[in-house]
Design a protein around this motif. Structure first.
Motif: not given
Length: 304
Positions: A32, A35, A37, A278, A297
């Motif tokens: 991830l 991903e 953030r 997520l 995102h």
């Protein structure tokens, strides 16, 4: 109207600095990693030149670096961020103001009187900034009137009081009143297009439903998937609702709320690092996609 999502995660970001849950571990060095953030914030512009920053997260420096629309232009010392609107006095939403202290002019800030009180006392950021660039405060109305900041032409914001608590350091903590927490209706007088933005939303009443029904874009709280998520994943003691965040699932959850607005573009913001959405390969993300609901995102570009 142009909205840029600067940060799409809840407080602590994703991965959170002190969290070694499997999902945070994967965001650090595994599946991830794309991903990741930063903490919740958006920027809004009508002309693509002057931008209204909505909340100043602790990650604001990196967010500016990552978004060329906010880079300096013109003078050697300059900024495309022309004004700042604060929805509350929470650490996650105001600490970034300290990173902006090098401004060559006072920061133009729009907030409620209650938020200003907190930021001059319990968490005195405004007092600190007076020793650097200074601040120029304009109070947001709570009577249903809208504000058109002259610094950001073509942008109108209408503050919508939300039911929630002020931060723990606030003198208002045990005396919640309108003005402690806001949602924003953001629109353009020129186009009539409208967005409803509420990254922290614990309760949706008929008044809020009416504003959501009027919006082309609905950007709302997607903090947790279930009410007991924090306890299940990291051993937290409070439920999502107790923290002031309506969970996505369960009776009356955010998915039930959003089902009433199929014609609007529906986007979840303020996603906590415990939330399975997520993971793009999760069953929870697949369910959202089947419902036509998007997960925001960092860097997400919204034009309408």
């Amino acid at each position: 109207m142009h909205i840029r999502v600067l940060g799409s995660a809840a407080g602590g970001g994703f991965p959170q600095w002190n969290c070694d849950s499997p999902r945070c571990r994967a965001a650090r060095n595994g599946r991830l990693i794309r991903e990741r953030r930063s903490q919740s914030s958006i920027a809004v512009s009508q002309n693509g030149q002057e931008w209204l920053l909505v909340n100043a997260s602790p990650d604001i420096r990196q967010q500016i670096l990552d978004n060329a629309v906010l880079h300096p232009r013109g003078a050697v010392r300059s900024s495309s961020i022309a004004a700042i609107a604060l929805m509350d006095s929470q650490i996650d939403h105001v600490t970034g103001l300290l990173m902006m202290r090098e401004s060559d002019q006072p920061l133009a800030i729009y907030c409620t009187e209650r938020t200003e009180e907190d930021l001059r006392s319990g968490f005195p950021i405004f007092e600190m900034l007076e020793h650097y660039c200074g601040v120029r405060i304009s109070h947001l109305p709570l009577d249903g009137a809208a504000v058109e900041p002259p610094e950001t032409p073509g942008i109108r914001i209408l503050p919508v009081p939300l039911t929630s608590k002020a931060p723990p350091y606030s003198s208002h903590r045990l005396d919640p009143r309108p003005g402690d927490n806001l949602g924003f209706v953001i629109d353009s007088p020129d186009t009539g297009k409208r967005a409803f933005y509420a990254p922290g939303l614990g309760e949706v009443d008929d008044r809020l439903k009416a504003w959501m029904a009027s919006a082309n874009i609905i950007m709302v709280d997607g903090t947790t998937w279930t009410d007991d998520e924090m306890a299940q994943v990291v051993g937290g003691k409070k439920t999502s609702r107790e923290m002031g965040h309506l969970p996505l699932t369960g009776e009356g959850g955010m998915l039930d709320v959003l089902a009433d607005y199929p014609l609007a573009r529906r986007i979840l913001v303020h996603i906590n690092n415990t939330n399975p959405v997520l993971d793009p390969e999760s069953a929870e993300r697949a369910r959202l996609e089947a419902l036509g609901i998007e997960v925001s995102h960092d860097g997400m570009d919204i034009r309408f």
